[in-house]
Design an enzyme around this catalytic site. Structure first.
Site: not given
Ligand code: K2U
Ligand code: ZN
Length: 174
Positions: A46, A51, A94-95, A136-137, A140
């Site tokens: 995501g 970001q 989170c990225l 989560h998004e 943001h």
């Molecule tokens: O916002 C972001 O940085 C994207 C996250 C999305 C995400 C956050 C928490 C839980 C699920 C998805 C990134 O994709 S972080 C990488 C990731 C991938 C799978 C599960 C957890 C984190």
């Molecule tokens: Zn994030």
């Protein structure tokens, strides 16, 4: 398409509240294409526009597993119209807070309303990883990071780790 820089803590731009999109046009679609390419390269599942430094209410996502065909999703001016009382914990990352993971409790199911890649209004319900990632998004877009749901001590430690890791990478690259 282009891979863009992903902002990381403590960049103050990540705390901005993103503004609604007025028109779903080719320029916005080009941004969403860049966001998706940036997300795949990270890799992540995501990404919110803030970001990559764009304070507009846009999210991209792809929850397909590695053994499945890509399933890109685009959310313009997304809203949560309903959230379940039931909550579930999930180990989030989170990225923008690289290599930090911790448990966050969120509503187990949510109803969404948004405009898709072509500006058509969609309403649907999310559960599981879709619900977690969407919320989560959505955070943001309000300038909120998942570490803001943790204790002050855990949040401060997370930011210190990201800053230390960044310094270590830069000193090795020098
Ligand atoms: O916002 C972001 O940085 C994207 C996250 C999305 C995400 C956050 C928490 C839980 C699920 C998805 C990134 O994709 S972080 C990488 C990731 C991938 C799978 C599960 C957890 C984190
Ligand atoms: Zn994030």
């Amino acid at each position: 398409m282009a891979i863009r820089e992903i902002l990381t803590v403590p960049d103050p731009r990540l705390k901005q509240v993103s503004k609604p999109v007025e028109t779903v046009d080719d320029a916005l679609r080009a941004l969403m294409d860049d966001m998706l390419e940036t997300m795949y390269a990270a890799p992540g599942i995501g990404l919110a526009a803030i970001q990559v430094g764009e304070p507009v209410r846009v999210i991209v996502m792809d929850l397909a597993r590695e053994d499945e065909a890509p399933a890109p999703r685009y959310f313009v001016n997304p809203e949560v119209t309903w959230a379940a009382d039931e909550t579930l914990p999930y180990e989030e990352g989170c990225l923008s807070v690289p290599e930090v993971y911790d448990e966050v409790e969120r509503p187990a199911r949510v109803k969404l309303r948004y405009l898709d890649y072509h500006g058509h209004q969609i309403e649907e319900e999310a559960e599981g990883l879709f619900a977690v990632c969407f919320q989560h998004e959505m955070d943001h877009l309000e300038g909120v990071l998942f570490i803001d749901h943790l204790s002050r001590l855990k949040r401060d430690r997370a930011v210190a780790k990201v800053k230390k890791d960044r310094l270590t990478r830069r000193s090795k690259a020098a």
